[in-house]
Design a protein around this motif. Structure first.
Motif, mmCIF file in Angstrom:
data_model
loop_
_atom_site.group_PDB
_atom_site.id
_atom_site.type_symbol
_atom_site.label_atom_id
_atom_site.label_comp_id
_atom_site.label_asym_id
_atom_site.label_seq_id
_atom_site.Cartn_x
_atom_site.Cartn_y
_atom_site.Cartn_z
ATOM 1 N N ASN A 1 -3.393 0.465 -4.475
ATOM 2 C CA ASN A 1 -2.575 -0.629 -3.970
ATOM 3 C C ASN A 1 -1.962 -1.370 -5.147
ATOM 4 O O ASN A 1 -2.600 -1.524 -6.183
ATOM 5 C CB ASN A 1 -3.415 -1.619 -3.161
ATOM 6 C CG ASN A 1 -3.953 -0.980 -1.915
ATOM 7 O OD1 ASN A 1 -3.376 -0.019 -1.426
ATOM 8 N ND2 ASN A 1 -5.043 -1.498 -1.408
ATOM 9 N N LYS B 1 -0.341 9.641 -4.530
ATOM 10 C CA LYS B 1 -1.657 10.044 -5.027
ATOM 11 C C LYS B 1 -1.721 10.207 -6.532
ATOM 12 O O LYS B 1 -2.744 9.929 -7.144
ATOM 13 C CB LYS B 1 -2.069 11.357 -4.356
ATOM 14 C CG LYS B 1 -2.570 11.131 -2.953
ATOM 15 C CD LYS B 1 -2.346 12.350 -2.092
ATOM 16 C CE LYS B 1 -2.373 11.962 -0.618
ATOM 17 N NZ LYS B 1 -1.470 12.761 0.183
ATOM 18 N N CYS C 1 0.844 -1.198 0.000
ATOM 19 C CA CYS C 1 0.000 0.000 0.000
ATOM 20 C C CYS C 1 0.876 1.242 0.000
ATOM 21 O O CYS C 1 1.099 1.829 1.053
ATOM 22 C CB CYS C 1 -0.910 0.020 1.226
ATOM 23 S SG CYS C 1 -1.791 -1.506 1.493
ATOM 24 N N ARG D 1 8.015 10.336 -3.998
ATOM 25 C CA ARG D 1 7.153 11.375 -3.431
ATOM 26 C C ARG D 1 7.825 12.736 -3.564
ATOM 27 O O ARG D 1 7.184 13.741 -3.848
ATOM 28 C CB ARG D 1 6.863 11.069 -1.966
ATOM 29 C CG ARG D 1 5.707 11.850 -1.434
ATOM 30 C CD ARG D 1 5.350 11.426 -0.048
ATOM 31 N NE ARG D 1 4.915 10.048 0.003
ATOM 32 C CZ ARG D 1 5.261 9.217 0.984
ATOM 33 N NH1 ARG D 1 6.035 9.620 1.957
ATOM 34 N NH2 ARG D 1 4.822 7.982 0.988
ATOM 35 N N ASP E 1 1.805 5.130 -0.378
ATOM 36 C CA ASP E 1 0.986 6.314 -0.101
ATOM 37 C C ASP E 1 1.251 7.378 -1.159
ATOM 38 O O ASP E 1 1.735 8.463 -0.857
ATOM 39 C CB ASP E 1 1.314 6.820 1.308
ATOM 40 C CG ASP E 1 0.371 7.914 1.720
ATOM 41 O OD1 ASP E 1 -0.718 7.978 1.134
ATOM 42 O OD2 ASP E 1 0.715 8.702 2.599
#
Lengths: 172, 134
Positions: A136, A107, A103, A168, A105
């Protein structure tokens, strides 16, 4: 308007890269440069809505620089490790496969795409499918470590190290 | 002297690249099912191709340095091919793996199969009567 300008400039740079060594004006001849400007303006006008979709975040040169460092540094080291690992498994035949869920994180679509491609090219992992609502990823892992398994979910750091933080930083 | 050193580096890169491409072919014969074969097929070919194209890029830069404009064409076009390989190889592997799982090929000797339970909930599969060869 910004989309039109950016697309045209990118097309012109790619055209120049593909026509080096054609003349005496630097590396190019005058005809190639003029034709390149005309063609890239036409291409930029036609495809201005396809290439950029209301998101100018990736125009920041700092992000491009971070991306370059990521490709040369941690990504290349991970890829070298992965290949030595796969070479070892090809020669000895020791495998212990399974499909696990992670999972991450992230977006944006671009971030997920980068992460999935990075995972495919790093040690013992291959991204199989994506759950598009929750972002996921389902990963085929060639050597499952059963101690780190919680049900069918694994923490991201065991699959791909610190790639998630790098991505990220690049895309968000 | 410089030319000799560059030539030795080019030969070393070629040897590493050919070795990894050979391992990829060997792994295709040795591993048991689609997914593990994809591991061998994607990673080793990408890494081997990076070294082979890298040796061509170094050759092009050497020709450019020695004063031939054709060297720049060789180096830049090969760099473009390298970027295309890096983008398309994992994408193709992902597409093949996803298609294989959707059409009911189970991973051989799998310890966990998280994706299988998700598919049961969301997608109705076509008749599964194909047996996977072990």
């Amino acid at each position: 308007m910004i989309a039109f300008i950016v697309t045209s400039i990118l097309c012109f740079i790619i055209y120049l890269l593909l026509t080096t060594g054609s003349g005496t004006l630097g590396l190019w001849s005058l005809e190639e440069i003029l034709l390149g400007i005309i063609l890239s303006l036409i291409t930029g006008f036609v495809t201005r809505k396809v290439f950029i979709k209301k998101d100018y975040r990736m125009l920041n040169p700092v992000r491009w620089f971070t991306f370059l460092i990521y490709i040369i540094g941690p990504f290349f080291i991970g890829m070298a490790k992965s290949n030595i690992d796969v070479a070892y498994r090809v020669i000895t035949g020791k495998i212990n496969p399974g499909i696990v869920k992670i999972c991450p994180d992230l977006k944006t679509d671009l971030g997920i795409t980068l992460l999935a491609n990075s995972i495919t090219l790093t040690p013992g992992t291959l991204s199989v499918d994506i759950d598009e609502e929750k972002n996921n990823l389902y990963i085929h892992w060639i050597n499952v470590n059963e101690k780190k398994l919680k049900g069918e979910t694994v923490e991201t750091k065991y699959i791909c190290g610190n790639f998630e933080k790098w991505i990220r930083r690049i895309t968000e | 002297m410089l030319g000799l050193i560059v030539d030795v580096i080019i030969y070393i890169f070629l040897i590493i690249g050919v070795f990894f491409n050979f391992l990829a072919g060997f792994g295709l014969l040795r591993f048991p099912d689609v997914y593990t074969r994809l591991h061998a097929g994607t990673k080793c070919t990408t890494f081997g191709s990076i070294f082979i194209t890298g040796s061509v890029i170094i050759l092009g830069l050497k020709m450019w340095y020695l004063g031939s404009a054709d060297g720049s064409v060789l180096a830049i076009h090969t760099a473009g091919a390298l970027i295309a390989i890096l983008l398309t190889n994992p994408t193709g592997a992902h597409a093949i793996a996803r298609a294989a799982h959707r059409s009911g090929v189970k991973p051989v000797a799998a310890i966990v199969d998280g994706l299988d339970e998700m598919n049961k909930k969301t997608i109705k599969k076509p008749n599964e009567k194909k047996e996977v060869k072990k």
